[in-house]
Design an enzyme around this catalytic site. Structure first.
Site, PDB file in Angstrom:
ATOM      1  N   ILE A 158       0.882  -1.160   0.083  1.00  5.48           N
ATOM      2  CA  ILE A 158      -0.043   0.060   0.063  1.00  5.48           C
ATOM      3  C   ILE A 158       0.834   1.134   0.137  1.00  5.48           C
ATOM      4  O   ILE A 158       0.412   2.237  -0.350  1.00  5.48           O
ATOM      5  CB  ILE A 158      -0.801   0.060   1.146  1.00  5.48           C
ATOM      6  CG1 ILE A 158      -0.255   0.162   2.530  1.00  5.48           C
ATOM      7  CG2 ILE A 158      -2.013  -1.113   1.249  1.00  5.48           C
ATOM      8  CD1 ILE A 158      -1.158   0.654   3.712  1.00  5.48           C
ATOM      9  N   ASP A 159       1.976   1.165   0.346  1.00  7.74           N
ATOM     10  CA  ASP A 159       2.931   2.287   0.516  1.00  7.74           C
ATOM     11  C   ASP A 159       3.404   2.811  -0.873  1.00  7.74           C
ATOM     12  O   ASP A 159       4.020   3.879  -1.093  1.00  7.74           O
ATOM     13  CB  ASP A 159       4.231   1.802   1.312  1.00  7.74           C
ATOM     14  CG  ASP A 159       4.038   1.533   2.854  1.00  7.74           C
ATOM     15  OD1 ASP A 159       2.838   1.804   3.325  1.00  7.74           O
ATOM     16  OD2 ASP A 159       4.800   1.285   3.586  1.00  7.74           O
TER      17      ASP A 159
ATOM     18  N   THR B 109      -7.046   0.073   8.751  1.00  9.30           N
ATOM     19  CA  THR B 109      -8.212   0.255   7.822  1.00  9.30           C
ATOM     20  C   THR B 109      -7.878   0.626   6.572  1.00  9.30           C
ATOM     21  O   THR B 109      -8.198   0.075   5.438  1.00  9.30           O
ATOM     22  CB  THR B 109      -9.076   1.142   8.263  1.00  9.30           C
ATOM     23  OG1 THR B 109      -8.461   2.428   8.153  1.00  9.30           O
ATOM     24  CG2 THR B 109      -9.612   1.041   9.635  1.00  9.30           C
TER      25      THR B 109
HETATM   26  O1  F6P Z   1       4.537  -1.927   4.697  1.00  9.80           O
HETATM   27  C1  F6P Z   1       3.340  -1.584   4.582  1.00  9.80           C
HETATM   28  C2  F6P Z   1       2.794  -1.275   5.989  1.00  9.80           C
HETATM   29  O2  F6P Z   1       1.521  -0.914   6.062  1.00  9.80           O
HETATM   30  C3  F6P Z   1       3.576   0.075   6.553  1.00  9.80           C
HETATM   31  O3  F6P Z   1       3.014   1.227   6.058  1.00  9.80           O
HETATM   32  C4  F6P Z   1       3.324  -0.059   8.109  1.00  9.80           C
HETATM   33  O4  F6P Z   1       4.494   0.631   8.580  1.00  9.80           O
HETATM   34  C5  F6P Z   1       3.484  -1.417   8.122  1.00  9.80           C
HETATM   35  O5  F6P Z   1       3.041  -2.056   7.115  1.00  9.80           O
HETATM   36  C6  F6P Z   1       2.515  -2.050   9.567  1.00  9.80           C
HETATM   37  O6  F6P Z   1       2.877  -3.241   9.561  1.00  9.80           O
HETATM   38  P1  F6P Z   1       2.351  -4.391  10.575  1.00  9.80           P
HETATM   39  O7  F6P Z   1       0.920  -4.462  10.188  1.00  9.80           O
HETATM   40  O8  F6P Z   1       3.102  -5.511  10.303  1.00  9.80           O
HETATM   41  O9  F6P Z   1       2.563  -3.585  11.702  1.00  9.80           O
END
Ligand code: F6P
Length: 341
Positions: free
Chosen positions: A126-127, A272
């Site tokens: 998503i990033d 979300t």
């Molecule tokens: O890499 C996608 C991402 O949604 C980042 O934006 C976020 O920092 C990370 O994953 C969060 O990951 P998790 O759900 O493992 O905490």
């Protein structure tokens, strides 16, 4: 031919669309057997897998998450990880693997390709921070969700004369913040690539209050104030060395309240942004990536990732794709600044 497929890293809308496209084209066009490995790289390490047939994938196009499960398992942090993967693949008669993931999952795929494993990568996150592809699937959905949230928050900000800080995902790259902030008409957008001045943010917020128009501040979780550090939820690192970010939204809301004397609240969108059904754009992009990954396997072109360039799907070396993160260039961020304040 038997082809394995796995999904690694954070879940992302569109993963199931890729699995579906790989399975249906693999079976229909090439008469392959498709095997789904469970939970990212953990599947090829432990042998947890299941055959995928038409019936398993026909109804999953619109479903968020991944029917295969995911994990942040890093085989290079496991005792004898690479050897274990090699023996599982050989025991299960797997000729090639399609690995769907972001920088970490594909970084592993790149190393395994160097070890002689037949692997093709599909970019997801998503990033939108993977190099070598114009877009990753999941990004469009995340931006839609964040934009809808910003639209809804406008009414509360206006009715209650509050500043609202919206914290969105984006560890090292501010793409979600930039796009949702632009689409939602935010008064300030803060991204990890450009440290921000709290004084400047406060000035922009004051200007909106003066015009009696709701100040909405969109901040990426990885954004940091000048001279400050990222806000962490936990210093504990995952198998790829990432800490858990979070907290910048609440911190900034408190700073704004203190300096302006106006009520200021934070909303953290969190997961979300990764959940639920993919947008039509993401369904199409994910599907095309899956179809082209099958073509790469059929051509014996391994150690590559499928990528979007303009409107075409091309193949790039995994090494190139994972070499550098795609961050927001300063000139793109500068485009948005005209709307600040
Ligand atoms: O890499 C996608 C991402 O949604 C980042 O934006 C976020 O920092 C990370 O994953 C969060 O990951 P998790 O759900 O493992 O905490």
């Amino acid at each position: 031919m038997r082809v394995g497929v796995l999904t690694g890293g954070g879940d992302c809308p569109g993963l199931n669309a890729v699995i579906r496209a790989v399975t249906l084209k693999g079976i229909q066009v090439h008469d392959w057997e498709i095997v789904g490995f469970r939970n990212g790289w953990r599947g090829p390490l432990t042998g947890e897998s299941r055959p995928l047939g038409r019936g398993d994938v026909e109804a999953i196009l619109t479903r968020g998450g991944t029917i295969l499960g995911s994990s942040r398992t890093n085989p290079y942090k496991e005792e004898g990880g690479v050897e274990r993967i090699k023996s599982v693949l050989s025991e299960q008669g797997i000729d090639a693997l399609v690995a769907i993931g972001g920088e970490d999952t594909l970084g592993v795929a790149n190393k395994l390709a160097d070890e002689g494993i037949n692997v093709v990568g599909v970019p997801k996150t998503i990033d939108n921070d993977l190099g070598a592809t114009d877009y990753t699937f999941g990004f469009d959905t995340a931006v839609h969700i964040a934009t809808e949230a910003i639209d809804r928050l406008h009414t509360t900000a206006e009715s209650h004369h509050r500043a609202l800080v919206v914290e969105v995902m984006g560890r090292h790259a501010g793409w979600i913040a930039l796009h949702s902030g632009l689409a939602g008409g935010a008064s300030v957008i803060l991204v990890p690539e450009t440290p921000f001045s709290v004084d400047q943010v406060v000035e922009w917020v004051e200007r909106r209050f003066e015009r009696e128009y709701a100040p909405i501040i969109v901040v990426a979780e990885g954004a940091l104030p000048e001279g400050g550090a990222e806000r962490l939820q936990s210093g504990e690192k995952d198998a790829f060395g990432h800490v858990r970010l979070g907290g910048i939204g609440n911190w900034l809301a408190d700073e704004i309240a203190e300096r302006t004397g106006k009520e200021s609240r934070a909303v953290v969108l969190g997961h979300t942004q990764r959940g639920g059904t993919p947008t039509a754009y993401d369904r199409v992009l994910a599907t095309r990536f899956g179809l082209h990954a099958v073509d790469a396997v059929a051509a014996g072109d391994f150690g590559v990732m499928v990528a979007l360039r303009g409107t075409d799907i091309v193949r790039v070396k995994l090494e190139e794709a994972t070499a550098e993160l795609k961050t927001v260039p300063p000139e793109r961020y500068a485009e948005a600044e005209v709307f600040f304040g």
